[in-house]
Scaffold this motif. Structure first.
Motif, PDB file in Angstrom:
ATOM      1  N   ALA A  75       0.752  -1.365  -0.042  1.00  0.00           N
ATOM      2  CA  ALA A  75       0.092   0.071  -0.030  1.00  0.00           C
ATOM      3  C   ALA A  75       0.903   1.329   0.060  1.00  0.00           C
ATOM      4  O   ALA A  75       1.927   1.353   0.627  1.00  0.00           O
ATOM      5  CB  ALA A  75      -0.889   0.019   1.121  1.00  0.00           C
ATOM      6  N   PHE A  76       0.309   2.169  -0.756  1.00  0.00           N
ATOM      7  CA  PHE A  76       1.359   3.716  -0.985  1.00  0.00           C
ATOM      8  C   PHE A  76       0.503   4.699  -0.909  1.00  0.00           C
ATOM      9  O   PHE A  76      -0.879   4.793  -1.081  1.00  0.00           O
ATOM     10  CB  PHE A  76       1.891   3.448  -2.235  1.00  0.00           C
ATOM     11  CG  PHE A  76       2.723   2.167  -2.825  1.00  0.00           C
ATOM     12  CD1 PHE A  76       4.172   2.204  -2.210  1.00  0.00           C
ATOM     13  CD2 PHE A  76       1.930   1.302  -3.572  1.00  0.00           C
ATOM     14  CE1 PHE A  76       4.883   0.935  -2.604  1.00  0.00           C
ATOM     15  CE2 PHE A  76       2.957  -0.024  -3.620  1.00  0.00           C
ATOM     16  CZ  PHE A  76       4.135  -0.066  -3.232  1.00  0.00           C
ATOM     17  N   GLY A  77       0.976   5.858  -0.371  1.00  0.00           N
ATOM     18  CA  GLY A  77       0.395   7.121  -0.424  1.00  0.00           C
ATOM     19  C   GLY A  77       1.050   7.961  -1.337  1.00  0.00           C
ATOM     20  O   GLY A  77       2.059   7.859  -1.818  1.00  0.00           O
ATOM     21  N   LEU A  78       0.430   9.222  -1.531  1.00  0.00           N
ATOM     22  CA  LEU A  78       1.163  10.092  -2.433  1.00  0.00           C
ATOM     23  C   LEU A  78       1.421  11.326  -1.557  1.00  0.00           C
ATOM     24  O   LEU A  78       0.493  12.067  -1.049  1.00  0.00           O
ATOM     25  CB  LEU A  78       0.304  10.431  -3.523  1.00  0.00           C
ATOM     26  CG  LEU A  78       0.328   9.739  -4.707  1.00  0.00           C
ATOM     27  CD1 LEU A  78      -0.624  10.444  -5.759  1.00  0.00           C
ATOM     28  CD2 LEU A  78       1.811   9.881  -5.232  1.00  0.00           C
ATOM     29  N   HIS A  79       2.630  11.918  -1.934  1.00  0.00           N
ATOM     30  CA  HIS A  79       2.784  13.282  -1.015  1.00  0.00           C
ATOM     31  C   HIS A  79       1.918  14.205  -1.584  1.00  0.00           C
ATOM     32  O   HIS A  79       1.740  14.649  -2.880  1.00  0.00           O
ATOM     33  CB  HIS A  79       4.271  13.445  -1.397  1.00  0.00           C
ATOM     34  CG  HIS A  79       4.955  14.445  -0.613  1.00  0.00           C
ATOM     35  ND1 HIS A  79       5.466  14.423   0.674  1.00  0.00           N
ATOM     36  CD2 HIS A  79       5.218  15.952  -0.748  1.00  0.00           C
ATOM     37  CE1 HIS A  79       5.752  15.514   1.187  1.00  0.00           C
ATOM     38  NE2 HIS A  79       5.765  16.496   0.309  1.00  0.00           N
ATOM     39  N   GLY A  80       1.518  15.052  -0.505  1.00  0.00           N
ATOM     40  CA  GLY A  80       0.634  16.194  -0.923  1.00  0.00           C
ATOM     41  C   GLY A  80      -0.986  15.591  -1.280  1.00  0.00           C
ATOM     42  O   GLY A  80      -1.795  16.410  -1.207  1.00  0.00           O
ATOM     43  N   PRO A  82      -3.109  13.518   1.448  1.00  0.00           N
ATOM     44  CA  PRO A  82      -3.528  12.941   2.412  1.00  0.00           C
ATOM     45  C   PRO A  82      -4.789  12.162   2.510  1.00  0.00           C
ATOM     46  O   PRO A  82      -5.800  12.845   1.816  1.00  0.00           O
ATOM     47  CB  PRO A  82      -3.621  13.871   3.382  1.00  0.00           C
ATOM     48  CG  PRO A  82      -3.479  15.030   3.013  1.00  0.00           C
ATOM     49  CD  PRO A  82      -3.001  15.289   1.644  1.00  0.00           C
ATOM     50  N   GLY A  83      -4.773  10.860   2.795  1.00  0.00           N
ATOM     51  CA  GLY A  83      -6.155  10.084   2.860  1.00  0.00           C
ATOM     52  C   GLY A  83      -6.283   9.238   1.359  1.00  0.00           C
ATOM     53  O   GLY A  83      -6.916   8.333   1.033  1.00  0.00           O
ATOM     54  N   PHE A  84      -5.316   9.516   0.577  1.00  0.00           N
ATOM     55  CA  PHE A  84      -5.062   8.676  -0.765  1.00  0.00           C
ATOM     56  C   PHE A  84      -4.385   7.443  -0.380  1.00  0.00           C
ATOM     57  O   PHE A  84      -3.237   7.529  -0.090  1.00  0.00           O
ATOM     58  CB  PHE A  84      -4.721   9.657  -1.933  1.00  0.00           C
ATOM     59  CG  PHE A  84      -4.382   8.859  -3.311  1.00  0.00           C
ATOM     60  CD1 PHE A  84      -5.666   8.352  -4.163  1.00  0.00           C
ATOM     61  CD2 PHE A  84      -3.189   8.280  -3.627  1.00  0.00           C
ATOM     62  CE1 PHE A  84      -5.635   7.815  -5.110  1.00  0.00           C
ATOM     63  CE2 PHE A  84      -3.219   7.514  -4.690  1.00  0.00           C
ATOM     64  CZ  PHE A  84      -4.244   7.099  -5.601  1.00  0.00           C
ATOM     65  N   ILE A  85      -4.932   6.432  -0.757  1.00  0.00           N
ATOM     66  CA  ILE A  85      -4.359   5.153  -0.572  1.00  0.00           C
ATOM     67  C   ILE A  85      -4.393   4.123  -1.877  1.00  0.00           C
ATOM     68  O   ILE A  85      -5.294   4.016  -2.318  1.00  0.00           O
ATOM     69  CB  ILE A  85      -4.821   4.258   0.686  1.00  0.00           C
ATOM     70  CG1 ILE A  85      -4.851   5.144   1.903  1.00  0.00           C
ATOM     71  CG2 ILE A  85      -4.147   2.911   0.789  1.00  0.00           C
ATOM     72  CD1 ILE A  85      -5.446   4.513   3.016  1.00  0.00           C
ATOM     73  N   PHE A  86      -3.137   3.740  -2.357  1.00  0.00           N
ATOM     74  CA  PHE A  86      -3.146   2.868  -3.465  1.00  0.00           C
ATOM     75  C   PHE A  86      -2.517   1.603  -2.857  1.00  0.00           C
ATOM     76  O   PHE A  86      -1.642   1.390  -2.508  1.00  0.00           O
ATOM     77  CB  PHE A  86      -2.189   3.625  -4.481  1.00  0.00           C
ATOM     78  CG  PHE A  86      -2.222   2.882  -5.885  1.00  0.00           C
ATOM     79  CD1 PHE A  86      -3.047   3.724  -7.013  1.00  0.00           C
ATOM     80  CD2 PHE A  86      -1.793   1.790  -5.896  1.00  0.00           C
ATOM     81  CE1 PHE A  86      -3.204   3.051  -8.353  1.00  0.00           C
ATOM     82  CE2 PHE A  86      -1.883   1.280  -7.452  1.00  0.00           C
ATOM     83  CZ  PHE A  86      -2.560   1.619  -8.445  1.00  0.00           C
ATOM     84  N   ILE A  87      -3.465   0.426  -3.318  1.00  0.00           N
ATOM     85  CA  ILE A  87      -2.998  -0.810  -2.916  1.00  0.00           C
ATOM     86  C   ILE A  87      -2.574  -1.566  -4.238  1.00  0.00           C
ATOM     87  O   ILE A  87      -3.797  -1.747  -4.797  1.00  0.00           O
ATOM     88  CB  ILE A  87      -4.115  -1.472  -2.208  1.00  0.00           C
ATOM     89  CG1 ILE A  87      -4.571  -0.670  -1.031  1.00  0.00           C
ATOM     90  CG2 ILE A  87      -3.623  -2.971  -1.766  1.00  0.00           C
ATOM     91  CD1 ILE A  87      -5.916  -1.200  -0.317  1.00  0.00           C
ATOM     92  N   ALA A  88      -1.526  -1.822  -4.109  1.00  0.00           N
ATOM     93  CA  ALA A  88      -1.175  -2.528  -5.678  1.00  0.00           C
ATOM     94  C   ALA A  88      -1.534  -3.815  -5.796  1.00  0.00           C
ATOM     95  O   ALA A  88      -1.098  -4.702  -5.010  1.00  0.00           O
ATOM     96  CB  ALA A  88       0.397  -2.341  -6.033  1.00  0.00           C
ATOM     97  N   ASN A  89      -2.471  -4.065  -6.529  1.00  0.00           N
ATOM     98  CA  ASN A  89      -3.228  -5.721  -6.642  1.00  0.00           C
ATOM     99  C   ASN A  89      -2.939  -6.619  -5.556  1.00  0.00           C
ATOM    100  O   ASN A  89      -2.252  -7.511  -5.369  1.00  0.00           O
ATOM    101  CB  ASN A  89      -2.410  -6.171  -7.742  1.00  0.00           C
ATOM    102  CG  ASN A  89      -3.176  -7.642  -8.149  1.00  0.00           C
ATOM    103  OD1 ASN A  89      -3.957  -8.127  -7.683  1.00  0.00           O
ATOM    104  ND2 ASN A  89      -2.342  -8.437  -8.916  1.00  0.00           N
TER     105      ASN A  89
END
Ligand code: OGA
Ligand code: MN
Length: 378
Positions: A75-80, A82-89
């Motif tokens: 799981a990753f977030g993106l700088h700038g 907050p609250g965005f979560i990307f779960i790679a497959n």
């Protein structure tokens, strides 16, 4: 080209639209070097790693819906953002075909609503899968054949059926939300730190290789403290995530088959769009395509066993040139109910081929010079 890409990221009058058009362009192909690829798993200036709720979901619960144990999710977030979560497959090998089959065979069935219902009789849209499957299973005969209903499918709504005209949900237009997808959604949400998520509305988008989804914010739901979940299957796409202002340039990222996005907190109400489907992007981790080939060993009792070879033949043919996206929303907060009268101040859009206004069934949209359609609340 690099200079072109650099000038694209400047702020200005609708920088989002400028970048949308940049990535939508086919000729010459755009420079994709700034597109973030979470599947590479590299944490850097922009990509952060994100903590998950490792004990919120048991391994057994996860595997029953085709998910890996939460400790194995990347799981990753993106700088700038907050609250965005990307779960790679996070899906187990062999389980994506089950969810794709649900999207193509099960969820388009009544009582769910789809774009074809807008201009066809109930008998004609009665068995989309049955009326398409044999044609899609047989090898192409060479000459141009008419499109099957499955190939004409653009969207399906679940639960509280989103009204594309009024951009609202209504208690008067509700059918039971599919229990399996509700379960998958609550487990993804729990793993991402949102216990008690209750899926109440779903919009499924079906993209052909020339489809795009215009710039929009999903704000029709009444409780914005609940996350929005997004699942992707099939061909990869470019996703643009912006800010609350269209003048700010968005961040571009790939969405590959099996990827899941959680838009929560400050990222719940950001502009976003899908300018481009990427046909045949080589992607080793996608888990589709070879998963049900003969001799493939799948875990005992796994979802992989649920999809017959016959069904998979249709699904795999379909996704050779298509992408399916499921967005799952909780409309009401705990104890919340629909107000008597609602104001219309929200916006949404659906995928389009750029062929015309037909597919969204009367949805009000704004058409731009370059032919992409979009809808916005501005
Ligand atoms: C939506 C949406 C994104 C996607 O349906 O609201 O933003 O990846 N979908 O298709
Ligand atoms: Mn959206």
């Amino acid at each position: 080209m690099a200079k072109m890409a650099a000038s694209m990221v400047e702020h200005g009058e609708d920088a989002f639209r400028t970048l949308f058009k940049f990535y939508r362009r086919k000729h010459p192909p755009p420079d994709l070097s700034n597109v973030i690829d979470f599947s590479k798993g590299i944490v850097g200036d922009k990509v952060l790693s994100t903590n998950l709720e490792l004990t919120a979901v048991s391994d057994g619960e996860a595997s029953r819906v085709g998910l890996r144990p939460v400790r194995d999710w990347r799981a990753f977030g993106l700088h700038g953002y907050p609250g965005f979560i990307f779960i790679a497959n996070p899906f187990l090998q062999g389980s994506q075909p089950f969810w794709l089959r649900q999207c193509l065979k099960t969820y388009p069935q009544k009582p769910n609503v789809c774009n074809l219902d807008m201009h066809m009789s109930p008998e004609d849209t009665d068995d989309i899968w049955g009326k398409s499957a044999n044609i899609l299973r047989s090898p192409p005969c060479g000459k141009k054949e008419p499109k099957t209903l499955l190939e004409k499918l653009r969207w399906v709504t679940l639960g509280y059926h989103y009204n594309w005209n009024t951009k609202t949900y209504s208690p008067d237009h509700y059918t039971p939300f599919p229990a399996d997808l509700q379960c998958l959604s609550s487990l993804i949400a729990a793993g991402a730190g949102f216990p008690g998520f209750h899926a109440e509305a779903g919009i499924l988008n079906y993209y052909r290789s020339d489809s795009s989804l215009g710039i929009h914010v999903d704000e029709s739901e009444l409780d914005h403290t609940r996350p929005l979940l997004s699942f992707c299957f099939g061909q990869s796409a470019i996703f643009l995530l912006g800010s609350t202002r269209r003048e700010d340039p968005p961040t571009a990222m790939y969405m590959h088959s099996g990827d899941v996005m959680v838009m929560s907190g400050q990222s719940r109400l950001l502009y976003h769009a899908v300018p481009r489907i990427l046909q045949d992007l080589p992607h080793p981790h996608c888990g589709l395509g070879t998963t049900l080939s003969k001799g493939q060993v799948s875990p005992e009792g796994s979802l992989a066993d649920e999809v017959s070879g016959e069904d998979w033949a249709v699904c795999s043919r379909y996704i050779q040139s298509s992408r399916v996206n499921m967005t799952v929303r909780q409309v009401l907060g705990p104890g919340q109910s629909f107000p008597e009268v609602r104001t219309r101040n929200d916006s949404d859009a659906g995928p389009t081929d750029g062929y015309g206004e037909g597919d969204r069934g009367g949805q009000k949209r704004r058409r731009s010079d370059s032919g992409e359609t979009e809808s916005s609340n501005t």
